[in-house]
Design a protein around this motif. Structure first.
Motif, mmCIF file in Angstrom:
data_model
loop_
_atom_site.group_PDB
_atom_site.id
_atom_site.type_symbol
_atom_site.label_atom_id
_atom_site.label_comp_id
_atom_site.label_asym_id
_atom_site.label_seq_id
_atom_site.Cartn_x
_atom_site.Cartn_y
_atom_site.Cartn_z
ATOM 1 N N MET A 1 0.838 -1.190 0.000
ATOM 2 C CA MET A 1 0.000 0.000 0.000
ATOM 3 C C MET A 1 0.879 1.248 0.000
ATOM 4 N N LYS A 2 0.492 2.234 -0.793
ATOM 5 C CA LYS A 2 1.197 3.506 -0.842
ATOM 6 C C LYS A 2 0.297 4.616 -0.309
ATOM 7 N N MET A 3 0.905 5.510 0.461
ATOM 8 C CA MET A 3 0.167 6.664 0.973
ATOM 9 C C MET A 3 1.073 7.882 0.922
ATOM 10 N N GLN A 4 0.479 9.043 0.714
ATOM 11 C CA GLN A 4 1.281 10.259 0.778
ATOM 12 C C GLN A 4 1.778 10.451 2.207
ATOM 13 N N LEU A 5 2.991 10.952 2.316
ATOM 14 C CA LEU A 5 3.616 11.089 3.624
ATOM 15 C C LEU A 5 2.782 11.953 4.573
ATOM 16 N N ARG A 6 2.120 12.961 4.048
ATOM 17 C CA ARG A 6 1.335 13.864 4.890
ATOM 18 C C ARG A 6 0.203 13.134 5.620
ATOM 19 N N LEU A 7 -0.200 11.963 5.111
ATOM 20 C CA LEU A 7 -1.289 11.209 5.722
ATOM 21 C C LEU A 7 -0.825 10.305 6.865
ATOM 22 N N VAL A 8 0.482 10.066 6.930
ATOM 23 C CA VAL A 8 0.999 9.158 7.960
ATOM 24 C C VAL A 8 2.043 9.817 8.868
ATOM 25 N N ALA A 9 2.326 11.094 8.626
ATOM 26 C CA ALA A 9 3.294 11.798 9.476
ATOM 27 C C ALA A 9 3.062 13.296 9.380
ATOM 28 N N SER A 10 3.240 13.965 10.497
ATOM 29 C CA SER A 10 3.222 15.433 10.488
ATOM 30 C C SER A 10 4.651 15.926 10.311
ATOM 31 N N ILE A 11 4.789 17.072 9.662
ATOM 32 C CA ILE A 11 6.120 17.608 9.344
ATOM 33 C C ILE A 11 6.188 19.059 9.797
ATOM 34 N N ARG A 12 7.269 19.395 10.466
ATOM 35 C CA ARG A 12 7.468 20.788 10.866
ATOM 36 C C ARG A 12 8.927 21.164 10.597
ATOM 37 N N PRO A 13 9.203 22.445 10.403
ATOM 38 C CA PRO A 13 10.575 22.868 10.116
ATOM 39 C C PRO A 13 11.386 23.015 11.397
ATOM 40 N N GLY A 14 12.703 23.010 11.222
ATOM 41 C CA GLY A 14 13.588 23.303 12.341
ATOM 42 C C GLY A 14 13.635 24.798 12.613
ATOM 43 N N ILE A 15 14.418 25.182 13.589
ATOM 44 C CA ILE A 15 14.487 26.576 14.028
ATOM 45 C C ILE A 15 15.515 27.354 13.212
ATOM 46 N N GLN A 16 15.124 28.528 12.757
ATOM 47 C CA GLN A 16 16.019 29.405 12.009
ATOM 48 C C GLN A 16 16.808 30.268 12.997
ATOM 49 N N PHE A 17 18.110 30.065 13.064
ATOM 50 C CA PHE A 17 18.954 30.892 13.922
ATOM 51 C C PHE A 17 19.407 32.122 13.148
ATOM 52 N N ARG A 18 19.341 33.276 13.791
ATOM 53 C CA ARG A 18 19.715 34.525 13.120
ATOM 54 C C ARG A 18 21.223 34.678 13.018
ATOM 55 N N GLU A 19 21.951 34.038 13.929
ATOM 56 C CA GLU A 19 23.413 34.139 13.938
ATOM 57 C C GLU A 19 24.001 32.734 13.908
ATOM 58 N N ALA A 20 25.314 32.662 13.709
ATOM 59 C CA ALA A 20 25.997 31.374 13.706
ATOM 60 C C ALA A 20 25.802 30.676 15.050
#
Length: 200
Positions: A1-20
């Motif tokens: 069975m194939k399913m789109q990833l969005r249906l079996v997992a939630s996805i969120r981005p990592g944190i954007q650091f302003r400096e090194a």
């Protein structure tokens, strides 16, 4: 069975650091970055950069054991399961964080993402002229093969066995190279003694 990833997992981005991101010896927060994911799909916690705080956002969502982090920049998109640890961890913007639903084991998701066929598909999805970037919206459309939970466990176990075998073979090859080098040096030393003895 194939399913789109969005249906079996939630996805969120990592944190954007302003400096090194700079290491603080006694920092209480570990920042997982793309370089912390090894070729075997493990997170090297000993290499994770420690910081004392994260200015933006003020209350970042920490990584939970069992979540999957995925590199989203460059030409390789390695995935790893977040291990259980006492260290508070966050992910940088070079990673996407995936939280699998009950239909899919986190270890299987990481294995599927690291599969060469999937890696090729992810490279096709990535955009960007200078540095390829895998966007969350594109990743959500990825079609995932979804076997039963028992089969997922078997696939993960076999994958781990193969990785373990590869590590052993790599170590044996390294030992053979060391043995060969020692033999070369021994033969060279024997030859030098023979030449010195004949010339004396």
């Amino acid at each position: 069975m194939k399913m789109q990833l969005r249906l079996v997992a939630s996805i969120r981005p990592g944190i954007q650091f302003r400096e090194a991101i700079r290491h603080a010896e006694h920092g209480e927060i570990g920042v997982v970055q793309a370089g912390d994911i090894g070729v075997d799909g493990d997170i090297d916690l000993d290499r994770v950069t420690r910081v004392t705080g994260i200015p933006n956002p003020p209350n970042p969502q920490t990584l939970a054991a069992g979540e999957v982090v995925l590199q989203c920049r460059g030409q390789a998109y390695r995935a790893a399961v977040v291990p259980a640890t006492d260290i508070k961890l966050v992910a940088s913007a070079s990673l996407l964080i995936l939280h699998s639903q009950p239909l899919m084991r986190a270890a299987y998701l990481a294995h599927f993402l690291n599969d060469p066929t999937t890696q090729a598909e992810l490279r096709k999805m990535a955009t960007g002229a200078t540095i390829a970037n895998l966007k969350r919206s594109a990743l959500e459309q990825l079609e995932v093969l979804l076997p039963s939970l028992d089969d997922q466990d078997r696939i993960v176990a076999l994958g781990e066995t193969l990785r373990h075998q590869s590590r052993i073979e790599a170590r044996l090859a390294e030992l053979r190279r060391i043995e060969l080098r020692a033999l070369l040096e021994k033969c060279a030393e024997k030859n030098r003694r023979r030449v010195n003895a004949s010339g004396s």
